[in-house]
Design a protein around this motif. Structure first.
Motif, PDB file in Angstrom:
ATOM      1  N   THR A  77      39.975  37.665  46.965  1.00  0.00           N
ATOM      2  CA  THR A  77      39.705  38.981  47.639  1.00  0.00           C
ATOM      3  C   THR A  77      40.774  40.095  47.158  1.00  0.00           C
ATOM      4  OG1 THR A  77      38.931  37.527  49.704  1.00  0.00           O
ATOM      5  CG2 THR A  77      39.638  39.969  50.073  1.00  0.00           C
ATOM      6  N   HIS A  78      41.893  39.811  47.185  1.00  0.00           N
ATOM      7  CA  HIS A  78      42.889  40.862  46.613  1.00  0.00           C
ATOM      8  C   HIS A  78      42.778  41.316  45.219  1.00  0.00           C
ATOM      9  CE1 HIS A  78      44.748  40.922  50.399  1.00  0.00           C
ATOM     10  NE2 HIS A  78      45.251  39.536  50.357  1.00  0.00           N
ATOM     11  N   VAL A  79      42.074  40.308  44.414  1.00  0.00           N
ATOM     12  CA  VAL A  79      41.962  40.678  42.868  1.00  0.00           C
ATOM     13  C   VAL A  79      40.679  41.844  42.942  1.00  0.00           C
ATOM     14  CG1 VAL A  79      40.837  39.945  40.823  1.00  0.00           C
ATOM     15  CG2 VAL A  79      42.713  38.792  41.926  1.00  0.00           C
ATOM     16  N   GLY A  80      39.593  41.495  43.934  1.00  0.00           N
ATOM     17  CA  GLY A  80      38.649  42.291  44.028  1.00  0.00           C
ATOM     18  C   GLY A  80      39.040  43.885  44.683  1.00  0.00           C
ATOM     19  N   GLN A  81      39.972  43.668  45.367  1.00  0.00           N
ATOM     20  CA  GLN A  81      40.704  45.035  45.867  1.00  0.00           C
ATOM     21  C   GLN A  81      41.233  45.845  44.735  1.00  0.00           C
ATOM     22  OE1 GLN A  81      43.345  43.362  48.995  1.00  0.00           O
ATOM     23  NE2 GLN A  81      42.412  44.756  50.468  1.00  0.00           N
ATOM     24  N   ILE A 134      48.705  49.129  44.936  1.00  0.00           N
ATOM     25  CA  ILE A 134      48.270  48.092  44.046  1.00  0.00           C
ATOM     26  C   ILE A 134      49.436  47.199  43.680  1.00  0.00           C
ATOM     27  CG2 ILE A 134      47.485  47.571  41.660  1.00  0.00           C
ATOM     28  CD1 ILE A 134      45.373  49.881  41.977  1.00  0.00           C
ATOM     29  N   LEU A 135      50.506  47.824  43.474  1.00  0.00           N
ATOM     30  CA  LEU A 135      51.804  47.007  42.950  1.00  0.00           C
ATOM     31  C   LEU A 135      52.073  45.898  44.294  1.00  0.00           C
ATOM     32  CD1 LEU A 135      53.778  46.042  41.083  1.00  0.00           C
ATOM     33  CD2 LEU A 135      55.339  47.857  41.873  1.00  0.00           C
ATOM     34  N   GLU A 136      52.045  46.400  45.490  1.00  0.00           N
ATOM     35  CA  GLU A 136      52.100  45.409  46.549  1.00  0.00           C
ATOM     36  C   GLU A 136      51.095  44.630  46.744  1.00  0.00           C
ATOM     37  OE1 GLU A 136      54.628  49.003  49.436  1.00  0.00           O
ATOM     38  OE2 GLU A 136      52.413  48.828  49.503  1.00  0.00           O
ATOM     39  N   VAL A 137      49.955  44.839  46.457  1.00  0.00           N
ATOM     40  CA  VAL A 137      48.926  43.791  46.520  1.00  0.00           C
ATOM     41  C   VAL A 137      49.114  42.684  45.261  1.00  0.00           C
ATOM     42  CG1 VAL A 137      46.043  43.309  46.359  1.00  0.00           C
ATOM     43  CG2 VAL A 137      47.171  45.200  47.518  1.00  0.00           C
ATOM     44  N   LEU A 138      49.555  43.162  44.211  1.00  0.00           N
ATOM     45  CA  LEU A 138      49.884  42.348  43.247  1.00  0.00           C
ATOM     46  C   LEU A 138      50.832  41.447  43.608  1.00  0.00           C
ATOM     47  CD1 LEU A 138      49.447  44.572  40.039  1.00  0.00           C
ATOM     48  CD2 LEU A 138      47.859  42.686  41.157  1.00  0.00           C
ATOM     49  N   LYS A 139      52.209  41.787  44.197  1.00  0.00           N
ATOM     50  CA  LYS A 139      53.161  40.989  44.781  1.00  0.00           C
ATOM     51  C   LYS A 139      52.503  39.906  45.589  1.00  0.00           C
ATOM     52  CE  LYS A 139      56.732  44.340  44.166  1.00  0.00           C
ATOM     53  NZ  LYS A 139      57.753  45.477  44.816  1.00  0.00           N
ATOM     54  N   HIS A 140      51.672  40.232  46.555  1.00  0.00           N
ATOM     55  CA  HIS A 140      51.075  39.276  47.449  1.00  0.00           C
ATOM     56  C   HIS A 140      50.170  38.290  46.709  1.00  0.00           C
ATOM     57  CE1 HIS A 140      49.258  37.722  51.190  1.00  0.00           C
ATOM     58  NE2 HIS A 140      48.126  37.977  50.924  1.00  0.00           N
ATOM     59  N   ILE A 141      49.441  38.887  45.851  1.00  0.00           N
ATOM     60  CA  ILE A 141      48.637  37.852  44.854  1.00  0.00           C
ATOM     61  C   ILE A 141      49.816  36.666  44.372  1.00  0.00           C
ATOM     62  CG2 ILE A 141      47.234  37.476  42.670  1.00  0.00           C
ATOM     63  CD1 ILE A 141      46.073  40.136  43.781  1.00  0.00           C
ATOM     64  N   HIS A 142      50.910  37.355  43.690  1.00  0.00           N
ATOM     65  CA  HIS A 142      51.863  36.451  43.137  1.00  0.00           C
ATOM     66  C   HIS A 142      52.502  35.224  44.188  1.00  0.00           C
ATOM     67  CE1 HIS A 142      55.965  35.257  41.416  1.00  0.00           C
ATOM     68  NE2 HIS A 142      55.142  35.179  40.281  1.00  0.00           N
ATOM     69  N   ILE A 143      52.640  35.623  45.348  1.00  0.00           N
ATOM     70  CA  ILE A 143      53.143  34.866  46.384  1.00  0.00           C
ATOM     71  C   ILE A 143      52.063  33.935  46.621  1.00  0.00           C
ATOM     72  CG2 ILE A 143      53.701  34.639  48.900  1.00  0.00           C
ATOM     73  CD1 ILE A 143      54.953  37.400  48.335  1.00  0.00           C
ATOM     74  N   LEU A 144      50.879  34.381  46.722  1.00  0.00           N
ATOM     75  CA  LEU A 144      49.749  33.407  46.764  1.00  0.00           C
ATOM     76  C   LEU A 144      49.674  32.269  45.829  1.00  0.00           C
ATOM     77  CD1 LEU A 144      47.160  35.801  48.344  1.00  0.00           C
ATOM     78  CD2 LEU A 144      48.196  34.135  49.724  1.00  0.00           C
ATOM     79  N   ALA A 145      49.592  32.884  44.482  1.00  0.00           N
ATOM     80  CA  ALA A 145      49.762  31.829  43.340  1.00  0.00           C
ATOM     81  C   ALA A 145      50.880  30.756  43.223  1.00  0.00           C
ATOM     82  CB  ALA A 145      49.733  32.657  42.166  1.00  0.00           C
ATOM     83  N   SER A 146      51.992  31.485  43.689  1.00  0.00           N
ATOM     84  CA  SER A 146      53.097  30.395  43.761  1.00  0.00           C
ATOM     85  C   SER A 146      52.996  29.319  44.648  1.00  0.00           C
ATOM     86  CB  SER A 146      54.436  31.237  43.903  1.00  0.00           C
ATOM     87  OG  SER A 146      55.530  30.444  43.895  1.00  0.00           O
ATOM     88  N   THR A 147      52.624  29.767  45.950  1.00  0.00           N
ATOM     89  CA  THR A 147      52.198  29.020  47.069  1.00  0.00           C
ATOM     90  C   THR A 147      51.205  27.836  46.710  1.00  0.00           C
ATOM     91  OG1 THR A 147      53.010  30.606  48.660  1.00  0.00           O
ATOM     92  CG2 THR A 147      51.980  28.790  49.522  1.00  0.00           C
TER      93      THR A 147
END
Length: 179
Positions: free
Chosen positions: A142-146, A56-69
């Motif tokens: 999608t990742h938030v759903g995960q 989950i932490l790795e998914v949250l890091k990915h979401i952070h990158i998506l938000a920043s981008t």
């Protein structure tokens, strides 16, 4: 509650236009992210449904990158300087990025919105705004759903009363009185 944005969805915009619709989509994403991450423990952050998946932490890091981008592509901030060190700091940063993006979108007209171009980090090709919508923003949803599903699998479902339709948390006080 904390002072973080998106414990509830902001009020409905007065006008229906492309920018407000997209901003509302971002607001819904922010609300879902807030509640998918509220009350996560170290146990859930380390949870992965199978050996080959991210935790989950790795998914949250990915979401952070998506938000920043998405935020950067649509006129905010600069290059991502790295993921915040702690879960709490990353959560705050992600929610603030979505707030900033939503607020900026609400001020844009259609011409300004259509002028933004996305560029993948490994390419010089520019893509129209639409790719941010079906890419970074939709992927984050999608990742938030995960995260929501995986935290349930790890034994910590969403807090009671989270209503994604109305964008608020409703606590049933009558059931509490009967206890």
């Amino acid at each position: 509650m904390t002072d973080l944005p998106y414990s509830s969805i902001p009020h409905v915009p007065d006008e229906i236009n492309a920018s407000n619709v997209i901003a509302r989509f971002v607001d819904g994403l922010g609300f879902r992210y807030y509640w998918a991450t509220e009350g996560l423990t170290e146990k859930e952050l380390e949870f992965r449904p199978c050996e080959s998946s991210m935790n989950i932490l790795e998914v949250l890091k990915h979401i952070h990158i998506l938000a920043s981008t998405a935020n950067r592509t649509l006129g905010g901030g600069s290059e991502l300087e790295g993921t915040p060190a702690s879960f709490e700091a990353m959560r705050r940063s992600t929610l603030e990025l979505y707030t900033e993006l939503s607020n900026r979108l609400k001020k844009m007209d259609c011409e300004e919105l259509s002028s933004f171009k996305a560029r993948r980090s490994h390419s010089k090709t520019e893509y129209p705004f639409w790719f941010v919508l079906n890419g970074h923003i939709s992927d984050a949803l999608t990742h938030v759903g995960q995260v929501k599903s995986w935290r349930r699998m790890a034994g910590n479902p969403l807090p009671e009363g989270v209503q994604v339709f109305s964008g608020e948390r409703v606590i049933n006080t009558t059931s509490n009185l009967k206890k």
